[in-house]
Design a protein around this motif. Sequence first.
Motif, PDB file in Angstrom:
ATOM      1  N   HIS A   1     -47.714 -73.794  59.707  1.00  0.00           N
ATOM      2  CA  HIS A   1     -47.603 -72.439  59.596  1.00  0.00           C
ATOM      3  C   HIS A   1     -46.378 -72.085  58.934  1.00  0.00           C
ATOM      4  O   HIS A   1     -45.768 -72.840  58.299  1.00  0.00           O
ATOM      5  N   VAL A   2     -46.489 -70.945  58.244  1.00  0.00           N
ATOM      6  CA  VAL A   2     -45.758 -70.376  57.129  1.00  0.00           C
ATOM      7  C   VAL A   2     -44.376 -69.910  57.726  1.00  0.00           C
ATOM      8  O   VAL A   2     -43.364 -69.578  56.919  1.00  0.00           O
ATOM      9  N   GLY A   3     -43.969 -69.999  58.899  1.00  0.00           N
ATOM     10  CA  GLY A   3     -42.767 -69.618  59.489  1.00  0.00           C
ATOM     11  C   GLY A   3     -41.866 -70.722  58.957  1.00  0.00           C
ATOM     12  O   GLY A   3     -41.989 -71.468  58.839  1.00  0.00           O
ATOM     13  N   ASP A   4     -40.298 -70.342  59.661  1.00  0.00           N
ATOM     14  CA  ASP A   4     -39.337 -71.501  59.553  1.00  0.00           C
ATOM     15  C   ASP A   4     -38.851 -71.746  60.830  1.00  0.00           C
ATOM     16  O   ASP A   4     -38.948 -71.017  61.868  1.00  0.00           O
ATOM     17  N   ILE A   5     -38.290 -73.069  60.853  1.00  0.00           N
ATOM     18  CA  ILE A   5     -37.636 -73.306  62.254  1.00  0.00           C
ATOM     19  C   ILE A   5     -36.073 -72.691  62.126  1.00  0.00           C
ATOM     20  O   ILE A   5     -35.951 -72.523  63.518  1.00  0.00           O
ATOM     21  N   LEU A   6     -35.690 -72.893  60.915  1.00  0.00           N
ATOM     22  CA  LEU A   6     -34.193 -72.264  61.101  1.00  0.00           C
ATOM     23  C   LEU A   6     -33.972 -70.733  60.225  1.00  0.00           C
ATOM     24  O   LEU A   6     -35.012 -70.958  59.217  1.00  0.00           O
ATOM     25  N   GLY A   7     -32.964 -70.008  60.537  1.00  0.00           N
ATOM     26  CA  GLY A   7     -33.049 -68.959  59.834  1.00  0.00           C
ATOM     27  C   GLY A   7     -32.266 -69.324  58.545  1.00  0.00           C
ATOM     28  O   GLY A   7     -31.615 -70.109  58.295  1.00  0.00           O
ATOM     29  N   GLU A   8     -32.567 -68.395  57.465  1.00  0.00           N
ATOM     30  CA  GLU A   8     -31.311 -68.667  56.181  1.00  0.00           C
ATOM     31  C   GLU A   8     -30.080 -68.866  56.695  1.00  0.00           C
ATOM     32  O   GLU A   8     -29.291 -69.757  55.973  1.00  0.00           O
ATOM     33  N   GLU A   9     -29.301 -68.158  57.692  1.00  0.00           N
ATOM     34  CA  GLU A   9     -27.794 -68.200  57.809  1.00  0.00           C
ATOM     35  C   GLU A   9     -27.634 -69.660  58.442  1.00  0.00           C
ATOM     36  O   GLU A   9     -26.674 -70.290  58.095  1.00  0.00           O
ATOM     37  N   GLN A  10     -28.669 -70.149  59.105  1.00  0.00           N
ATOM     38  CA  GLN A  10     -28.507 -71.532  59.795  1.00  0.00           C
ATOM     39  C   GLN A  10     -28.629 -72.604  58.935  1.00  0.00           C
ATOM     40  O   GLN A  10     -27.925 -73.453  58.862  1.00  0.00           O
ATOM     41  N   TRP A  11     -29.737 -72.422  57.792  1.00  0.00           N
ATOM     42  CA  TRP A  11     -29.818 -73.314  56.668  1.00  0.00           C
ATOM     43  C   TRP A  11     -28.476 -73.636  55.722  1.00  0.00           C
ATOM     44  O   TRP A  11     -27.999 -74.668  55.662  1.00  0.00           O
ATOM     45  N   GLN A  12     -27.813 -72.393  55.688  1.00  0.00           N
ATOM     46  CA  GLN A  12     -26.667 -72.126  54.886  1.00  0.00           C
ATOM     47  C   GLN A  12     -25.318 -73.050  55.513  1.00  0.00           C
ATOM     48  O   GLN A  12     -24.903 -73.852  55.120  1.00  0.00           O
ATOM     49  N   TRP A  13     -25.361 -72.638  57.007  1.00  0.00           N
ATOM     50  CA  TRP A  13     -24.400 -73.451  57.769  1.00  0.00           C
ATOM     51  C   TRP A  13     -24.310 -75.049  57.672  1.00  0.00           C
ATOM     52  O   TRP A  13     -23.669 -75.581  57.437  1.00  0.00           O
ATOM     53  N   LEU A  14     -25.946 -75.263  57.963  1.00  0.00           N
ATOM     54  CA  LEU A  14     -25.875 -77.050  58.073  1.00  0.00           C
ATOM     55  C   LEU A  14     -25.741 -77.404  56.655  1.00  0.00           C
ATOM     56  O   LEU A  14     -25.070 -78.520  56.775  1.00  0.00           O
ATOM     57  N   GLU A  15     -26.098 -76.851  55.498  1.00  0.00           N
ATOM     58  CA  GLU A  15     -25.699 -77.437  54.039  1.00  0.00           C
ATOM     59  C   GLU A  15     -24.351 -77.326  53.943  1.00  0.00           C
ATOM     60  O   GLU A  15     -23.848 -78.577  53.561  1.00  0.00           O
ATOM     61  N   ARG A  16     -23.676 -76.432  54.246  1.00  0.00           N
ATOM     62  CA  ARG A  16     -22.070 -76.670  54.427  1.00  0.00           C
ATOM     63  C   ARG A  16     -21.487 -77.719  55.182  1.00  0.00           C
ATOM     64  O   ARG A  16     -20.576 -78.121  54.763  1.00  0.00           O
ATOM     65  N   GLN A  17     -22.093 -77.704  56.204  1.00  0.00           N
ATOM     66  CA  GLN A  17     -21.466 -78.858  57.122  1.00  0.00           C
ATOM     67  C   GLN A  17     -22.002 -80.293  56.797  1.00  0.00           C
ATOM     68  O   GLN A  17     -20.912 -81.102  56.637  1.00  0.00           O
ATOM     69  N   LEU A  18     -23.051 -80.622  56.121  1.00  0.00           N
ATOM     70  CA  LEU A  18     -23.397 -81.823  55.562  1.00  0.00           C
ATOM     71  C   LEU A  18     -22.637 -82.130  54.268  1.00  0.00           C
ATOM     72  O   LEU A  18     -22.315 -83.227  54.101  1.00  0.00           O
ATOM     73  N   ARG A  19     -22.466 -81.049  53.487  1.00  0.00           N
ATOM     74  CA  ARG A  19     -22.046 -81.431  52.156  1.00  0.00           C
ATOM     75  C   ARG A  19     -20.429 -81.724  52.382  1.00  0.00           C
ATOM     76  O   ARG A  19     -19.817 -82.266  51.388  1.00  0.00           O
ATOM     77  N   ASN A  20     -19.748 -81.170  53.476  1.00  0.00           N
ATOM     78  CA  ASN A  20     -18.251 -80.941  53.398  1.00  0.00           C
ATOM     79  C   ASN A  20     -17.784 -81.808  54.309  1.00  0.00           C
ATOM     80  O   ASN A  20     -16.685 -82.129  54.786  1.00  0.00           O
ATOM     81  N   SER A  21     -18.603 -82.653  54.831  1.00  0.00           N
ATOM     82  CA  SER A  21     -18.293 -83.449  56.272  1.00  0.00           C
ATOM     83  C   SER A  21     -17.822 -84.991  55.584  1.00  0.00           C
ATOM     84  O   SER A  21     -18.363 -85.522  54.748  1.00  0.00           O
ATOM     85  N   SER A  22     -16.563 -85.500  56.379  1.00  0.00           N
ATOM     86  CA  SER A  22     -16.397 -86.513  56.213  1.00  0.00           C
ATOM     87  C   SER A  22     -16.459 -87.477  57.428  1.00  0.00           C
ATOM     88  O   SER A  22     -15.815 -88.608  57.267  1.00  0.00           O
ATOM     89  N   ALA A  23     -17.298 -87.210  58.138  1.00  0.00           N
ATOM     90  CA  ALA A  23     -17.543 -87.876  59.637  1.00  0.00           C
ATOM     91  C   ALA A  23     -18.184 -89.188  58.997  1.00  0.00           C
ATOM     92  O   ALA A  23     -18.817 -89.160  58.187  1.00  0.00           O
ATOM     93  N   SER A  24     -17.949 -90.307  59.934  1.00  0.00           N
ATOM     94  CA  SER A  24     -18.524 -91.524  59.796  1.00  0.00           C
ATOM     95  C   SER A  24     -19.705 -91.741  60.218  1.00  0.00           C
ATOM     96  O   SER A  24     -20.778 -92.570  60.117  1.00  0.00           O
ATOM     97  N   VAL A  25     -20.224 -90.679  61.216  1.00  0.00           N
ATOM     98  CA  VAL A  25     -21.633 -90.777  61.870  1.00  0.00           C
ATOM     99  C   VAL A  25     -22.148 -89.183  62.020  1.00  0.00           C
ATOM    100  O   VAL A  25     -21.268 -88.387  62.136  1.00  0.00           O
ATOM    101  N   HIS A  26     -23.267 -89.039  61.618  1.00  0.00           N
ATOM    102  CA  HIS A  26     -23.676 -87.619  61.635  1.00  0.00           C
ATOM    103  C   HIS A  26     -24.921 -87.690  62.404  1.00  0.00           C
ATOM    104  O   HIS A  26     -25.994 -88.445  62.363  1.00  0.00           O
ATOM    105  N   ILE A  27     -25.253 -86.774  63.552  1.00  0.00           N
ATOM    106  CA  ILE A  27     -26.242 -86.633  64.469  1.00  0.00           C
ATOM    107  C   ILE A  27     -26.771 -85.167  64.509  1.00  0.00           C
ATOM    108  O   ILE A  27     -25.947 -84.170  64.373  1.00  0.00           O
ATOM    109  N   ILE A  28     -27.874 -84.996  64.130  1.00  0.00           N
ATOM    110  CA  ILE A  28     -28.709 -83.948  63.850  1.00  0.00           C
ATOM    111  C   ILE A  28     -29.665 -83.719  64.959  1.00  0.00           C
ATOM    112  O   ILE A  28     -30.435 -84.421  65.295  1.00  0.00           O
ATOM    113  N   VAL A  29     -29.418 -82.627  65.784  1.00  0.00           N
ATOM    114  CA  VAL A  29     -30.226 -82.415  67.146  1.00  0.00           C
ATOM    115  C   VAL A  29     -31.223 -81.510  66.755  1.00  0.00           C
ATOM    116  O   VAL A  29     -31.022 -80.380  66.261  1.00  0.00           O
TER     117      VAL A  29
END
Length: 145
Positions: A33-61
């Motif tokens: 499918h040519v569509g996307d699962i996340l919108g661009e704002e969601q992609w940007q939010w996810l990238e910021r969260q992952l790059r700036n995280s200091s958590a010892s465990v990460h769970i993506i649902v």
Amino acid sequence: VIPSLAAIKLPLMSLVAATVRWLTMSLGFGSEHVGDILGEEQWQWLERQLRNSSASVHIIVSSIQVLTSNPLVESWAHFPAAKRRLLNLLLSSRPANLVLLSGDVHFAELSGNPPLELTSSGLTHTCGTTFWGRYCGSLVRAFNR
């Protein structure tokens, strides 16, 4: 959203839906499918969260499986550009102790090497309790690559 014939409330419609899905995937229809699962704002939010995280465990649902190669289930594989983008983001951000949690397949599965993907759905029934249950293990193993 990938529509399903199983939504029609007639006997054996789940079997008909699975057969139609298998045939269309085998013939290459609806596999990308040519569509996307996340919108661009969601992609940007996810990238910021992952790059700036200091958590010892990460769970993506995810509501659908991410790592499966099974073409019969709705998954990120139906959206190859989105799946590539997610996996590239995970490779570049390297979140500590990543676990993907997914569902929507009516059985439980632990797959991946890392990241691990834990699939959990259908808490009131299992793949083995369906009328085709004796084949459940073989079907799951066939697509567990």
